[in-house]
Design an enzyme around this catalytic site. Sequence first.
Site, PDB file in Angstrom:
ATOM      1  N   ASP A 270      27.190 -16.202  38.293  1.00 27.80           N
ATOM      2  CA  ASP A 270      27.902 -17.459  38.505  1.00 27.80           C
ATOM      3  C   ASP A 270      29.406 -17.204  38.629  1.00 27.80           C
ATOM      4  O   ASP A 270      30.015 -16.564  37.767  1.00 27.80           O
ATOM      5  CB  ASP A 270      27.624 -18.407  37.338  1.00 27.80           C
ATOM      6  CG  ASP A 270      28.100 -19.815  37.589  1.00 27.80           C
ATOM      7  OD1 ASP A 270      29.294 -19.996  37.918  1.00 27.80           O
ATOM      8  OD2 ASP A 270      27.291 -20.752  37.451  1.00 27.80           O
TER       9      ASP A 270
ATOM     10  N   HIS B  31      25.406 -18.919  29.901  1.00 25.98           N
ATOM     11  CA  HIS B  31      26.293 -20.086  29.923  1.00 25.98           C
ATOM     12  C   HIS B  31      25.498 -21.342  30.200  1.00 25.98           C
ATOM     13  O   HIS B  31      24.441 -21.306  30.829  1.00 25.98           O
ATOM     14  CB  HIS B  31      27.402 -19.908  30.966  1.00 25.98           C
ATOM     15  CG  HIS B  31      26.877 -19.870  32.369  1.00 25.98           C
ATOM     16  ND1 HIS B  31      26.889 -20.976  33.189  1.00 25.98           N
ATOM     17  CD2 HIS B  31      26.311 -18.869  33.090  1.00 25.98           C
ATOM     18  CE1 HIS B  31      26.350 -20.645  34.359  1.00 25.98           C
ATOM     19  NE2 HIS B  31      25.994 -19.374  34.322  1.00 25.98           N
TER      20      HIS B  31
END
Length: 159
Positions: A48, A102
Site C-alpha cells: 500500500d 494496517h
Amino acid sequence: MTNTLNNLKHLFDNNLAWANKLKQDNPDFFSQLSKQQAPEYLWIGCSDSRVPANVITGLEPGEVFVHRNVANLIHPSDMNMLSVVEYAIEVLEVSHIILCGHYGCGGVHAAMDGCRHGLVDHWLQPVRDTAEVHAEQLNEIDDHQQKMNCLCELTIKAQ
C-alpha cells in the site's frame, strides 16, 4: 517513449531535488551510504502506497531493510520472502523483524469481498483462511469496517 519520459519528468526532478538537499545538508551522505548497509530492522509490510516504511518510522535510507507485498503476507512457498528474511538475518544481521499491517488494507478487503480479482486471489488465501478460523469472533462484529480492522489484526497475528 518521449511522452512517457515527459510524464515522469516530475519524478526525476523530485529525485534530483531530494539528492541535492541531502548533499547540501551532508556532503558525504551518499559516499557513506554506499559503503555499508547495516540496518537494525527488517520491515515486512504491505505494498500500500500509504504505508512507506522509512517515512512512518522516521528512519533514513540504510536504516531499514524492506520487503513489501499485498496484505503483508508471509507465504511459506514465497521464495522471494524467504530469501529476504534469510539475507536480513544471515548477511545483514538485523536485530528486529517488524511485520506491519494496517487498517483499511485493500488486500484484506479484496480477500473478503466475494469478487474475483485474478492472480491476487491465490495470494490472499491466507486472509480467507484466517477469517475462517476466526469466523465466530468476526461474526460477532456488526460494523463492516470494524470487522475488517479486526481481520487485519488477526492476519498479522497469524503470520
